[in-house]
Design a protein around this motif. Structure first.
Motif: not given
Length: 403
Positions: A114-122
């Motif tokens: 719910k509160n994970l606003k962004a997941l960046y996969v590098v």
């Protein structure tokens, strides 16, 4: 599928001087796979996961890794947060099984998502694309929209405070190789203009002394006085105060107004979280933390002090602060104590507020605080808020004011 290099592979040890051998997940934490990396541009905590730090599967209990990841996130999931996943270094030797990945996704229930606003996969590879196709039926459209794929480290700069990220050297070297291969040469060096001198009305990114000198000797910076005053009037009973993020553009606009010496009316924004984020941003952008670099090691030592003596130790550390820092800290902690007194409505106990404010009040002079340093930093902040009266009652400075 791109080759996930097969060579004998031992990640370099990551020495964390603050990691205690008695840490409940010492066996996993010592590898430095999961790190806290400051805040992003919206004031959200950033957690990084580095595959290159994962040892071969026979040396790492993946069930424990999952538990440690949840243990780490549990400290932040009630606040908005961001995850950066560095994919480089995931090889057949250290890759978890698909069954484990499926279990991991299922275990991360709504509380975490719910509160994970962004997941960046590098540095995504074909392996990531194959995984995506396997997991697509399980992943909600809403969660899918939070994922951003970034081919180069430079792409992170527009989203995060890049210098706080503690990126593994192996990942940096891999990125440089990718950049070289792209058109056979490195991209042109972008000339960064020299920093401009601050405006006379500047409030963000300048010292407390600078603000005081430019504001007729006012001891409390105007941006702090105005945000605290507004939140005291309208925000004390707002659930999750200081936990939520706000629009990056709006925050930049408000900062610009303050830096230009223009008035800000928070009523115009119809969002109580904007003054809350502005207050955190002000603290985080001070050239030196409010609690000063000199106090960092003393504060780290708070956990080795016997419980019954910790408040006294806090008082000793606070007494050693420069006068101006002490006055501003006392003003801020007095307000945060008020917020904690309304926790039946706002759910922000001293402990919750410490998780939000700890790293905005103190950070090391080089690099970022490690995950293990968070325990003493947050404990110290929690004690300041909980025992505000006791800790601050023995030093009164001429001219000090309270909210």
């Amino acid at each position: 599928m791109q080759s996930e290099q097969e060579e004998t592979f031992v990640p370099p040890p990551l020495e964390d001087p603050e990691l205690n051998i008695n840490h409940p997940y010492y066996d996993v934490a010592r590898h430095g796979i999961i790190q806290l990396a400051g805040d992003d541009n919206s004031g959200r905590k950033v957690i990084t996961f580095s595959c290159c730090r994962m040892p071969p599967s026979h040396q790492l209990n993946h069930t424990r890794l999952l538990e440690y990841l949840k243990y780490t996130l549990d400290q932040y999931v009630e606040n908005d947060y961001t995850v950066v996943y560095f994919h480089y270094g995931l090889k057949s030797l250290n890759k978890p099984s698909l069954k484990w990945l499926q279990t991991a996704y299922k275990e991360f229930d709504r509380k975490y998502k719910k509160n994970l606003k962004a997941l960046y996969v590098v540095h995504p590879t074909n392996f990531i694309k194959i995984l995506w196709n396997i997991f697509k039926p399980l992943i909600s459209h809403k969660f899918g929209k939070k994922i951003t794929y970034l081919n180069y480290l430079s792409d992170l700069r527009e989203h995060l405070k890049y210098d706080q990220l503690n990126i593994p050297q192996e990942v940096i070297r891999h990125d440089e190789n990718l950049q070289r291969k792209q058109k056979g040469k490195l991209p042109p060096v972008v000339k960064v203009p020299p920093p401009r001198p601050p405006l006379p009305t500047q409030q963000f990114g300048v010292s407390l002394q600078y603000i005081k000198d430019k504001n007729k000797g006012e001891l409390i910076p105007p941006v702090m006085k105005e945000t605290v005053s507004y939140l005291k009037r309208k925000g004390l009973q707002v659930e999750g105060l200081f936990r939520r993020s706000a629009s990056i553009q709006t925050i930049k606009d408000v900062q610009k107004l303050y830096n230009q010496g223009k008035s800000v009316n928070f009523d115009d924004y119809h969002d109580i979280h904007i003054p809350a984020v502005i207050l955190k941003t002000f603290l985080r952008e001070l050239p030196q933390p409010l609690l000063t670099f000199d106090c960092y090691d003393h504060i780290l030592g708070i956990t080795s002090v016997e419980s019954s003596l910790r408040v006294t130790r806090c008082k000793q550390i606070i007494q050693g602060l420069p006068e101006h820092n002490y006055i501003v800290l006392k003003y801020l902690i007095c307000f945060l104590h008020m917020v904690s007194q309304e926790s039946i409505y706002n759910r922000m106990t001293a402990s919750s507020l410490a998780c939000v404010f700890g790293l905005n009040l103190i950070w090391p002079s080089k690099g970022t605080a490690s995950l293990s340093a968070l325990v003493p930093l947050n404990l110290f902040t929690e004690l300041l808020i909980d025992f505000y009266t006791n800790i601050f009652n023995s030093r009164t400075v001429p001219g000090e004011i309270l909210p």
